[in-house]
Design an enzyme around this catalytic site. Structure first.
Site, short mmCIF file in Angstrom:
data_model
loop_
_atom_site.label_atom_id
_atom_site.label_comp_id
_atom_site.label_asym_id
_atom_site.label_seq_id
_atom_site.Cartn_x
_atom_site.Cartn_y
_atom_site.Cartn_z
N ASN A 279 92.37 23.47 29.47
CA ASN A 279 91.72 22.25 29.96
C ASN A 279 91.33 21.37 28.79
O ASN A 279 91.56 21.73 27.64
CB ASN A 279 90.50 22.61 30.83
CG ASN A 279 89.50 23.40 30.04
OD1 ASN A 279 88.89 22.89 29.10
ND2 ASN A 279 89.33 24.67 30.39
N ALA B 5 81.15 26.80 27.34
CA ALA B 5 82.62 26.80 27.37
C ALA B 5 83.14 26.38 28.74
O ALA B 5 82.50 26.61 29.76
CB ALA B 5 83.14 28.20 27.04
N ASP C 254 83.81 35.86 35.61
CA ASP C 254 82.84 34.78 35.38
C ASP C 254 81.85 35.27 34.33
O ASP C 254 81.02 36.15 34.59
CB ASP C 254 82.14 34.41 36.69
CG ASP C 254 81.33 33.14 36.52
OD1 ASP C 254 80.60 33.02 35.51
OD2 ASP C 254 81.43 32.25 37.39
N LYS D 250 75.04 26.23 41.90
CA LYS D 250 75.61 27.05 40.82
C LYS D 250 74.52 27.91 40.17
O LYS D 250 74.75 29.07 39.84
CB LYS D 250 76.24 26.11 39.78
CG LYS D 250 77.51 26.64 39.19
CD LYS D 250 78.32 25.54 38.54
CE LYS D 250 79.28 24.89 39.54
NZ LYS D 250 80.06 23.82 38.96
N1 CTP Z 1 81.79 29.93 33.36
C1 CTP Z 1 81.95 31.19 32.85
N2 CTP Z 1 83.04 31.93 33.18
C2 CTP Z 1 83.94 31.47 34.07
C3 CTP Z 1 83.77 30.17 34.61
C4 CTP Z 1 82.68 29.44 34.23
O1 CTP Z 1 81.14 31.63 32.05
N3 CTP Z 1 84.98 32.20 34.38
C5 CTP Z 1 80.58 29.17 33.00
C6 CTP Z 1 80.80 27.96 32.16
O2 CTP Z 1 80.72 28.27 30.78
C7 CTP Z 1 79.69 27.04 32.59
C8 CTP Z 1 79.57 27.36 34.06
O3 CTP Z 1 80.02 28.68 34.20
O4 CTP Z 1 78.46 27.38 31.98
C9 CTP Z 1 80.41 26.44 34.87
O5 CTP Z 1 80.62 27.02 36.08
P1 CTP Z 1 81.91 26.73 36.97
O6 CTP Z 1 81.71 27.39 38.27
O7 CTP Z 1 83.16 27.00 36.23
O8 CTP Z 1 81.73 25.23 37.04
P2 CTP Z 1 82.81 24.23 37.33
O9 CTP Z 1 83.88 24.24 36.31
O10 CTP Z 1 82.03 22.99 37.50
O11 CTP Z 1 83.43 24.90 38.61
P3 CTP Z 1 83.47 24.60 40.16
O12 CTP Z 1 82.74 23.32 40.37
O13 CTP Z 1 84.92 24.59 40.35
O14 CTP Z 1 82.80 25.78 40.79
#
Ligand code: CTP
Length: 414
Positions: free
Chosen positions: A218, A282, A313, A346
């Site tokens: 990304n 990240a 996650d 979240k």
């Molecule tokens: N994060 C993580 N591990 C993952 C995905 C995300 O540690 N596999 C962490 C990121 O570092 C950030 C937060 O979770 O602190 C973001 O959450 P995420 O759910 O990925 O947020 P978005 O990218 O906004 O996802 P979505 O809106 O699609 O749920």
């Protein structure tokens, strides 16, 4: 024992748009009970009036070298003798150059040449002027003479350019000045509220390989996470920065671990435990290809079917209760709509303590130098004004320091 006499600062206000910030600086000194006497250069007087500086400092403002009344009432040598510290804010490129070369063609430069008191300068100029070899030489020379510097900061400048050159904020100049005043001529040890604390920061994108040359990733630049790691280290924390593939230098005094995939990032995070706080900045890829081809996929074989599986996650994993859970876990949420609602969801879903939510639809946020964030904690939410990523990082680092200090007393962080 007698209490020590009140401290006095001689504030030299040079020319530049940042001169208006000198008013706030005077106010901060006065509020702290520090006496302020102001010398305003001719260029400075183009931006701020002697009247406003005089009103705030509750003293007259000195402007002229050969003013009969000025010299009769208090000579230029006396002016610096009566101060405990000289602060130059803003220090323009011209003022720096003159001071570096011992010139004394106006009251400000004469006072600077005549003083034997500590001098603190807050430079403010166009980024190209700041980076010009002549200015670099002048700053080196002044540093060698014992002059201290605060700033400049990086950010958008009045001239429309971007980079280092913006004068440090009045609060930062005030803090630097107070630490010089507290210790006298010896360099003051900075205040390090995170000394002895261990903090983990993740930053940048992850890259999930499809084959030896291709992968899923990304557009995260890693700038915000790197700035947070740096700001935490500046406050004395022992920082481990776990970084996905980005092209940024390791911040000073930070231990960096480079990883590529989300699984590697999780492993590196686990290895860095225990920590007092974890900041997950990240942009972790939510999925990875189920299978990684060991050879480059060839187009003759037709369009490949790539099955994706969920990545761990990391934020949710680290937030799980247990003996290794950091006292404070901070997540990020990049949102395009319903910012607070999605971010609050979240926070609950992932079990972290705070979420730093940012609206990535705003121009200049993704990959840019600025950020506009809302901090959500267990107690409410705060929309922070749009600022540079460095400023956001410093503010967050301060908040983390305060929360850990409070948490140590209360046994918990909200
Ligand atoms: N994060 C993580 N591990 C993952 C995905 C995300 O540690 N596999 C962490 C990121 O570092 C950030 C937060 O979770 O602190 C973001 O959450 P995420 O759910 O990925 O947020 P978005 O990218 O906004 O996802 P979505 O809106 O699609 O749920």
């Amino acid at each position: 024992m007698d209490p020590s006499p009140p401290k006095r600062v001689l504030l030299i206000v040079g020319g530049g748009i940042a001169a208006y910030k000198a008013l706030e600086l005077v106010r901060l000194f006065r509020r702290a009970g520090v006496g302020v006497r102001v010398v305003l250069t001719r260029a400075g007087a183009e931006f701020v009036t002697p009247l406003s500086l005089g009103a705030l400092s509750e003293d007259r403002v000195f402007t002229e070298l050969f003013s009969l009344t000025d010299e009769q009432e208090i000579g230029h040598i006396e002016l610096s003798r009566q101060a405990d510290l000289l602060v130059v804010a803003p220090a323009s490129a011209n003022l720096l150059a003159k001071a570096a070369n011992g010139m004394a063609d106006d009251l400000a430069t004469t006072v600077l040449l005549a003083t034997d008191k500590p001098v603190l300068m807050a430079p403010a100029m166009n980024v190209r002027m700041w980076l010009h070899p002549a200015t670099v030489r002048n700053v080196d020379g002044l540093t060698g003479d014992g002059v201290r510097f605060v700033g400049p900061d990086e950010g958008a400048m009045a001239c429309g350019e971007f980079g280092p050159g913006r004068m440090a904020e009045p609060q930062a100049i005030f803090t630097a000045a107070m630490s010089v005043l507290a210790t006298g001529p010896v360099a003051a040890p900075p205040v390090l509220p995170l000394k002895g604390r261990r903090v983990l920061v993740t930053a940048g994108p992850t890259f999930e390989p499809i084959d030896p040359v291709r992968g899923l990733s990304n557009r995260s630049s890693g700038k915000q996470g790197y700035a947070i790691a740096e700001a935490l280290a500046e406050l004395g924390a022992e920082v481990t920065l776990i970084s996905g593939p980005v092209d940024l230098p390791t911040p000073a005094a930070v231990r960096r671990v480079k990883v590529v995939t989300a699984s590697q990032m999780l492993e590196a995070c686990r290895a860095a435990l225990p920590v007092d706080a974890a900041v997950m900045a990240a942009a972790v890829s939510d999925w990875r290809p189920e299978r990684v081809a060991d050879r480059k996929l060839k187009k003759e074989a037709g369009a490949p079917e790539i099955r994706l599986v969920r990545n761990p996650d990391i934020l949710a994993t680290l937030s799980q209760p247990g003996p290794e859970r950091p006292q404070l876990v901070v997540g990020f949420a990049a949102e395009t709509d319903h910012l607070e609602e999605h971010a609050r969801d979240k926070l609950v879903r992932k079990g972290c303590n705070w979420i730093v939510a940012n609206d990535v639809t705003r121009p200049g946020v993704l990959g840019g130098e600025e950020n506009a964030v809302t901090l959500l904690t267990g107690e409410g939410e705060e929309a922070w004004p749009r600022a540079t990523k460095v400023e956001v990082a410093r503010r967050l680092a301060e908040r983390i320091a305060a929360a850990l200090a409070e948490g140590s007393e209360a046994g918990d962080v909200h």
